[in-house]
Design an enzyme around this catalytic site. Structure first.
Site: not given
Ligand code: AMP
Ligand code: TRP
Length: 330
Positions: A112, A194, A197
């Site tokens: 980041k 990956k 968002k």
């Molecule tokens: P975040 O979007 O960073 O708040 O992530 C929320 C949850 O989704 C966390 O448990 C992350 O590890 C999971 N996560 C985020 N991006 C991915 C992805 N591309 N594939 C699988 N899990 C994800």
């Protein structure tokens, strides 16, 4: 010792099928095995600049999404992180326990901060101490997350052990729960990164709120590999393997059976089937999110109840922590 599950998602931008497959989908299964806390981690969201009005919208959208994917408020508590003050307080204290070198090793911070250059705030750096606080406040034993969060949960374990050693037994040492497939869903426009968002293009992800036509368009335009064989081989065919993983999680069909079904048919037919499978799975979620948002009464009541329950547990733990560390007066 009582088993307890805790997890959270940042209320930023959209929630995508990577979040769903990697995290949310297992949450709704886990609530049948453990008491669960599911948190909307807004204090984490502000580690990068947010528009205040949009943040408030996203907080409620995230809470509505938890319910829409099947989090049952009779089984699980859902609440907003900033409404339980102890998270920030313990986050500060754990920042005195964790080492700078440990934080410097966090790949999420490295990624980041590289993307944002010199303009990142200190909060982005100390974020794992806050995440440790979220987890440790509730005597959490299992933390269901996607692969990208494993390193943060490992650090949480180190922090808990170090605190216990220095001040006496205070925290339960938690474990992460990572799925064997789908823990890292890749971007539709770039299977080497990956799904995220904060991706530059919305073609990177399928949001749970995307309408049917948008889902079709995104799937049909997803990058594919050379050749036209629908076969699972993450090294040689990262794009189609990612799509196969998504198909598996949308339909429950085994990879081998899907390969057989589409053998000789080429990418086009498979993509059409994938788009329809995704739509079938997420369209009801999208409709439920809209319903919860249209009539916010129920959502507000559940968030109040979740906050009250979380506050009670967090206050107790913080009293013990202050006592152990010798803070304030008796
Ligand atoms: P975040 O979007 O960073 O708040 O992530 C929320 C949850 O989704 C966390 O448990 C992350 O590890 C999971 N996560 C985020 N991006 C991915 C992805 N591309 N594939 C699988 N899990 C994800
Ligand atoms: N850091 C996690 C993410 O970006 C979100 C999060 C914050 C979290 N606190 C947590 C996840 C506690 C699990 C447990 O995805």
């Amino acid at each position: 010792m009582k088993a307890l599950c805790f997890s959270g998602i940042q209320p930023t931008n959209v929630i995508h099928i990577g979040n769903y497959i990697g995290a949310l989908k297992q949450w709704s299964d886990l609530q049948h095995r453990y008491p669960c806390y599911f948190c909307v981690v807004d204090l984490h969201a502000v580690t990068v600049t947010q528009d205040p009005k949009l943040l408030r919208e996203n907080i409620l959208n995230t809470a509505a999404t938890y319910l829409a994917v099947g989090i049952d408020p009779k089984r699980s508590r859902l609440f907003i992180q900033s409404e339980v003050k102890e998270h920030a307080e313990l986050g500060w204290l754990l920042g005195t326990i964790v080492k700078i070198a440990e934080l410097q090793r966090m790949t999420q911070f490295k990624d980041k901060s590289k993307k944002r250059g010199e303009s990142v705030g200190v909060g982005l750096f100390t974020y794992p101490a806050l995440m440790a606080a979220d987890i440790l406040l509730y005597d959490t034993t299992v933390v269901p997350v996607g692969e990208d969060q494993m390193q943060h949960v490992e650090l949480t374990r180190t922090i808990a052990r170090r605190f216990n050693q220095q001040f006496g037994d205070t925290f339960v040492v938690p474990e992460s729960l990572i799925q064997t497939t789908g823990a890292r869903i890749m971007g539709l426009d770039d299977p080497t990164e990956k799904m995220s968002k904060s991706a530059r293009s919305p073609m990177n992800y399928i949001a749970l709120t995307d309408d049917d036509d948008t889902v079709r368009k995104k799937v049909m335009r997803a990058v594919t590999d050379s050749g036209d064989d629908v076969s699972y081989d993450p090294k040689k065919k990262p794009a189609i393997s990612n799509l196969l993983t998504i198909y598996h999680h949308m339909t429950g069909t085994h990879l081998k059976d899907t390969e057989k079904k589409f053998s000789g048919k080429g990418y086009g037919d498979f993509k059409k089937a994938l788009a329809e499978a995704v739509i079938e799975h997420i369209a009801p979620v999208r409709r439920k999110i809209a319903e919860y948002r249209k009539d916010p009464q129920q959502l507000m009541k559940l968030l109040d109840e979740g906050r009250d329950a979380a506050c009670e547990a967090a206050e107790k733990k913080m009293n013990l922590v202050r006592d152990r560390m010798g803070l304030g007066r008796r």
